[in-house]
Motif scaffolding. Sequence first.
Motif, PDB file in Angstrom:
ATOM      1  N   CYS A 126       0.703  -1.077   0.009  1.00 25.97           N
ATOM      2  CA  CYS A 126      -0.072   0.062   0.152  1.00 25.97           C
ATOM      3  C   CYS A 126       0.740   1.291  -0.076  1.00 25.97           C
ATOM      4  N   LEU A 198      -8.001  -0.899   2.576  1.00 23.04           N
ATOM      5  CA  LEU A 198      -6.641  -0.717   2.601  1.00 23.04           C
ATOM      6  C   LEU A 198      -6.350   0.785   2.177  1.00 23.04           C
ATOM      7  N   SER A 202      -4.651   3.347   4.614  1.00 25.84           N
ATOM      8  CA  SER A 202      -3.340   3.973   4.026  1.00 25.84           C
ATOM      9  C   SER A 202      -3.389   5.634   3.945  1.00 25.84           C
ATOM     10  N   PHE A 227      -0.476  -4.648   5.086  1.00 24.26           N
ATOM     11  CA  PHE A 227      -1.687  -5.084   6.131  1.00 24.26           C
ATOM     12  C   PHE A 227      -1.763  -6.759   6.017  1.00 24.26           C
ATOM     13  N   VAL A 236      -8.798  -5.890   9.466  1.00 18.75           N
ATOM     14  CA  VAL A 236      -7.525  -5.586   8.606  1.00 18.75           C
ATOM     15  C   VAL A 236      -6.684  -4.720   9.623  1.00 18.75           C
TER      16      VAL A 236
END
Length: 316
Positions: A126, A198, A202, A227, A236
């Motif tokens: 990410c 994600l 991020s 992650f 997550v």
Amino acid sequence: MSDSQEHADWTHVYSGKVRDLYVPTELLVDDDSWTGDPLSLSPVVLVVATDRVSAYDQVLSPAIPGKGAMLTSLTRWWFDQLPEVPNHLAHPLDDRLEALELPEVPAELAERGTLCRTLDMFPVECVVRGFITGGGWKEYQETGAIGGYALPEGLSNGDRLPEPIYTPAWKAPLGEHDVNVSYERTVELVGEVVAEQLRSLSLEIFARASEIAEARGVILADTKFEFGADRSTGIVTLADEVLTSDSSRYWDAEAYATAATPELRMASFDKQIVRDWLSANWDQEVSEEPPTLPHEIVEQTAAKYRELLDRLTAGA
């Protein structure tokens, strides 16, 4: 215990360019015919940051003294700054772990080792960029965009982007290069719900970290996160190293504002000194093996890692 060696209570199961992973020996299957992933057997993993340094897909010699401890210290500090973000640290009071009689982390690894819960890792790196530089600058020059994000014309190397952008990559198997992918491709890899988590996590972490860094006179230009899914809850969870000199590009805010040249403007707190020296002193077409790093390059690189750690954590 030296890097990548067995220990009575911990078994080495993996080495990357910089990190070594160990699991409690007693949790492994005592069967030579078993070839599965040892991390699937253990609820915890000992992540050890070594002093090894890599560039251009090569592990170089000599190592950078103190690097592993500095990276580990910085990751721990960032986890403390981000208490709202679930992370993979194994907490002693975690009821999922308290029934286990885990071995002590060897004293010689205490500064470089982090005891973590094992996660089901997502195959997505990410990447978040707040400024245009590096590979993003090259892509912008060729296409006017980065990772599919169309950007304004006339940007210069090192300019702040109108807003941070999320440019993920697919984590390739060991020995292969990661591949930049579109957001739509991450949906195919992990599903729409996780892909959106994600991306949003991020960008949120990057925004918070940028505020913290800039309050200390440091610019966070870009970074990458990893992650995984918590094996018990599916949540997550932030993993691996976080916002370190190896996973992020940091610049001095004063130099960025006042320096006369792009090189001084974007002098970073990482191993760029090593990359620059290799570029000038290693012809990969002539020799497959990189040259030994000079003592002064090793010392200058170690000093950059130390300076960033001190700048960020001073008074915290």
